[in-house]
Design an enzyme around this catalytic site. Sequence first.
Site, PDB file in Angstrom:
ATOM      1  N   SER A 145     -20.603 -11.232 -14.842  1.00 20.82           N
ATOM      2  CA  SER A 145     -20.507 -10.621 -16.169  1.00 20.82           C
ATOM      3  C   SER A 145     -20.755 -11.690 -17.229  1.00 20.82           C
ATOM      4  O   SER A 145     -20.682 -12.893 -16.945  1.00 20.82           O
ATOM      5  CB  SER A 145     -19.108 -10.030 -16.346  1.00 20.82           C
ATOM      6  OG  SER A 145     -18.867  -9.653 -17.688  1.00 20.82           O
ATOM      7  N   TYR A 158      -9.866  -9.556 -17.214  1.00 17.91           N
ATOM      8  CA  TYR A 158     -11.225  -9.248 -16.749  1.00 17.91           C
ATOM      9  C   TYR A 158     -12.074 -10.517 -16.765  1.00 17.91           C
ATOM     10  O   TYR A 158     -12.779 -10.827 -15.798  1.00 17.91           O
ATOM     11  CB  TYR A 158     -11.842  -8.173 -17.635  1.00 17.91           C
ATOM     12  CG  TYR A 158     -13.239  -7.759 -17.231  1.00 17.91           C
ATOM     13  CD1 TYR A 158     -13.441  -6.766 -16.275  1.00 17.91           C
ATOM     14  CD2 TYR A 158     -14.366  -8.336 -17.816  1.00 17.91           C
ATOM     15  CE1 TYR A 158     -14.718  -6.382 -15.890  1.00 17.91           C
ATOM     16  CE2 TYR A 158     -15.647  -7.962 -17.449  1.00 17.91           C
ATOM     17  CZ  TYR A 158     -15.815  -6.979 -16.485  1.00 17.91           C
ATOM     18  OH  TYR A 158     -17.092  -6.605 -16.106  1.00 17.91           O
TER      19      TYR A 158
END
Length: 254
Positions: A145, A158
């Site tokens: 990500s 996250y």
Amino acid sequence: MKSLFELKGKRALITGSAQGIGNLLATGLGQYGASIVINDITQERAENAANQLKSQGINAVGIGFDVTNYDSVKNAIDRIEKEIGPIDILINNAGIQRRHPFTEFPEADWDAVINVNQKAVFLVSQQVAKHMITRKQGKIIHICSMQSELGRDTITPYAASKGAVKMLVKGMCVELARYNIQVNGIGPGYFDTEMCKALVENKEFTQWLCQRTPAARWGKPEELIGSAVFLSSAASNFVNGHILYVDGGMLAAV
């Protein structure tokens, strides 16, 4: 040279692929000739997604298992290898998001994010890699990500999980490259997906994103297929420990 990207005769297991980006990647790899193993936490959802691929002429099967549970993972991987066939390509795609201010982040949500986004990558990769080592070949791709590199409000766990996945790419490369196994990552930027729906619909955020990203737009999910095909194919046989960011140039800009 076209054969460099040919996936015919290869079998790809993609976790969390009954929907979203995982399902898109399953379709893309299937269109390049790969046989697909769809994973979801429920057998019904996995089979339904596999049937949709079959209707497009793609060889697919659905296997439901919990990627965060060791026994569930081991039993599923052993079953796939014995009953369906060798896993040539693994894409660790399963992931979740939870949003809270850091000082108010519930422990249960922290655990959920770390279990799905980080622990599952370790568990599934470990079991698949054992078989790949025996065959002395394989491709493992982790979905990383932008948050493997950058932080953002309300999603610190996250970012922590995706930062750990980045280092799993590097650590696994060091240990597995000697067995002709390539371990790489794909780092999507901001894509117009269901997970980002609230942000896509937020005009203020979209305006900021377009100003912040050199490409000046959201990514289209299908623009991730090429990187997945590349890292799954012979074209990437000497690419290892690398994270391919597909971000419209965001990481290159100040």
